[in-house]
Design a protein around this motif. Structure first.
Motif, PDB file in Angstrom:
ATOM      1  N   HIS A   1     -24.017  -7.818 -23.609  1.00 26.75           N
ATOM      2  CA  HIS A   1     -22.954  -7.396 -22.678  1.00 26.75           C
ATOM      3  C   HIS A   1     -23.445  -7.493 -21.232  1.00 26.75           C
ATOM      4  CE1 HIS A   1     -19.823  -5.116 -20.726  1.00 26.75           C
ATOM      5  NE2 HIS A   1     -20.688  -4.179 -20.370  1.00 26.75           N
TER       6      HIS A   1
ATOM      7  N   ASN B   1     -26.232  -9.159 -20.082  1.00 27.74           N
ATOM      8  CA  ASN B   1     -26.793 -10.465 -19.714  1.00 27.74           C
ATOM      9  C   ASN B   1     -25.800 -11.613 -19.814  1.00 27.74           C
ATOM     10  OD1 ASN B   1     -29.174  -9.107 -19.384  1.00 27.74           O
ATOM     11  ND2 ASN B   1     -30.117  -9.842 -21.265  1.00 27.74           N
ATOM     12  N   ARG B   2     -24.810 -11.482 -20.688  1.00 33.92           N
ATOM     13  CA  ARG B   2     -23.910 -12.609 -20.942  1.00 33.92           C
ATOM     14  C   ARG B   2     -22.445 -12.253 -20.776  1.00 33.92           C
ATOM     15  NH1 ARG B   2     -26.563 -15.471 -26.245  1.00 33.92           N
ATOM     16  NH2 ARG B   2     -24.561 -16.516 -26.172  1.00 33.92           N
ATOM     17  N   GLY B   3     -22.174 -11.005 -20.394  1.00 37.29           N
ATOM     18  CA  GLY B   3     -20.797 -10.599 -20.160  1.00 37.29           C
ATOM     19  C   GLY B   3     -19.951 -10.497 -21.410  1.00 37.29           C
ATOM     20  N   GLU B   4     -20.555 -10.316 -22.570  1.00 34.44           N
ATOM     21  CA  GLU B   4     -19.806 -10.254 -23.822  1.00 34.44           C
ATOM     22  C   GLU B   4     -19.398  -8.815 -24.136  1.00 34.44           C
ATOM     23  OE1 GLU B   4     -22.413 -12.116 -26.608  1.00 34.44           O
ATOM     24  OE2 GLU B   4     -22.093 -14.123 -25.794  1.00 34.44           O
ATOM     25  N   ASP B   5     -18.197  -8.636 -24.611  1.00 31.09           N
ATOM     26  CA  ASP B   5     -17.625  -7.318 -24.863  1.00 31.09           C
ATOM     27  C   ASP B   5     -18.067  -6.804 -26.234  1.00 31.09           C
ATOM     28  OD1 ASP B   5     -16.149  -5.049 -25.144  1.00 31.09           O
ATOM     29  OD2 ASP B   5     -14.186  -6.010 -24.913  1.00 31.09           O
TER      30      ASP B   5
END
Length: 428
Positions: A184, A186-190
């Motif tokens: 979340h 480091n990669r903006g994933e939810d």
């Protein structure tokens, strides 16, 4: 599905504390650090008490382009049988690349690296998982990993990738909520979206761990307290399904036993408070037919992974589409981990070299990829220091040379090639 309860990662540094901790239902051990015929006394006492022990592999490389190594699979199977484990676990990652498949030099990461979420990678991973399942005496569960870098051109989200993997192979999932938090940041994933897409009926157990943030990058250190955002993701997961097991991971920088017990208490309370009113049913998953990954898919994946790993450990240019800054962060993190692990594998080296050990090792790592595991890395590093250091003899240099000669091969010193190299280094 096996109900495990609340557990902790067993490590030699906290072995005595784990034995005395109340409410420990099970422990997890690093498979590669466990010798079936010579179990530590503390671990044997836990087994004798009926505590479940699960081996957790870190070197199989199921996400790599090559098929799983038969020797590594046999070793993992041996540990599962020796420990009487109800399952074994590994990672959705690659740890080595290159070799005959790509007609390039073999490279080792010394760390878990993410596979691209593409159809090629999924086909290869599914076949590798099925090979592993057939070789193991107990069910296999695979873990999502943390990542500092994202592959360009990915075709699926993490949840979709894991869903298809479980659906096609029947493999169980070990969900690391700390890794969801890492991805979340480091990669903006939810994390909530990933949990919503997962086949939670395939859940084997859950990992919880701490880390730290530096310059906008989250490092999954396993050496810091569990932060609130990780507990929040655990609560979200526990509101969707009753986890068969939850385990606290701590690999270094160990706090006092009381602090570990408080973290375990917070984990238990988080799961209890979030439990759904009606427990979800978790049926066993079956397997659907998995077509074998064709050689072309393995080669495409192998070339992509080799290019990424070479950029990280051998200083070659970054593959197109990758964030070069993040690759630099990952490369430095890999080198730092190598330095730390070599210091544990060969604790004499930091003693001999003193404060200069870490600086010297990082200088060595820049141009010398790991080629045969950490023990070989320690020998290669010592030889590099002897070759590149000043010609002037010193007590530390003599001690380092003796250390290196004692461990470099089975041949007697006077007749060995390594001894001749040592004498040449002495003359220099």
């Amino acid at each position: 599905m096996t109900r495990l309860g609340t557990g902790i990662g067993w490590r030699p540094e906290i072995a005595d504390a784990v034995e005395r901790m109340p409410g420990i239902d099970w422990v997890e051990v690093v498979a590669e650090n466990t010798c079936p015929g010579h179990l530590p006394e503390s671990l044997q006492r836990l087994l004798d008490r009926g505590v479940t022990v699960v081996p957790h592999g870190v070197s199989l490389g199921l996400g790599g382009a090559d098929r799983p190594d038969e020797g590594r699979l046999a070793a993992l199977a041996e540990r599962a049988e020796a420990l009487g484990s109800p399952l074994v676990t590994e990672h959705i990652a690659f740890v080595r690349a290159g070799g005959p498949l790509t007609a390039s030099a073999p490279l080792e990461a010394g760390h878990l690296l993410p596979v691209p979420r593409t159809r090629d990678a999924l086909d290869v991973l599914c076949e590798n998982v099925r090979i592993a399942q057939d070789a193991l005496p107990v069910p296999l569960a695979v873990e999502n990993i943390a990542a500092l870098v994202a592959w360009p051109g990915e075709e699926m989200t993490e949840g979709q990738f894991l869903y298809e993997l479980a659906d096609r192979t029947g493999v169980r999932l070990l969900i690391d909520v700390a890794n969801l938090h890492t991805n979340h940041v480091n990669r903006g994933e939810d994390p909530a979206k990933a949990l919503a897409e997962l086949p939670l009926e395939a859940l084997a157990y859950v990992h919880v761990a701490g880390g730290f943030e530096r310059d906008g990058v989250w490092h999954d250190s396993h050496a810091h307290p569990v932060p609130r955002p990780v507990l929040d993701i655990l609560a979200d997961l526990a509101s969707r399904v009753s986890p068969p097991g939850v385990l606290l991971e701590r690999d270094e920088n160990f706090p006092e036993p009381g602090e570990l017990e408080r973290e375990l208490g917070a984990i238990r309370e988080t799961v209890r408070a979030a439990a759904p009113e009606r427990p979800h049913r978790t049926p066993e998953r079956g397997r659907t037919p998995v077509p074998a990954a064709d050689d072309a898919a393995r080669q495409r994946l192998g070339l992509a992974e080799a290019a990424l790993l070479s950029a990280l450990v051998a200083g070659t240019p970054a593959p197109e589409g990758f964030d070069r800054v993040r690759l630099g962060v990952q490369a430095r993190a890999l080198a730092a981990k190598r330095a730390d692990v070599v210091a544990k594998v060969a604790p004499e080296l930091p003693v001999i070299l003193g404060e200069g050990y870490r600086t010297a090792f990082l200088g060595y790592a820049q141009g010398h990829p790991m080629r045969g595991g950490y023990r070989q890395d320690a020998l290669d590093f010592a030889e590099w220091v002897l070759r590149s250091g000043p010609p002037r003899e010193s007590g530390a240099r003599r001690e380092l040379r003796r250390w290196w000669l004692d461990r470099s091969g089975p041949a007697p010193r006077p007749r060995s090639r390594l001894a001749r190299v040592g004498r040449s280094l002495t003359r220099r």
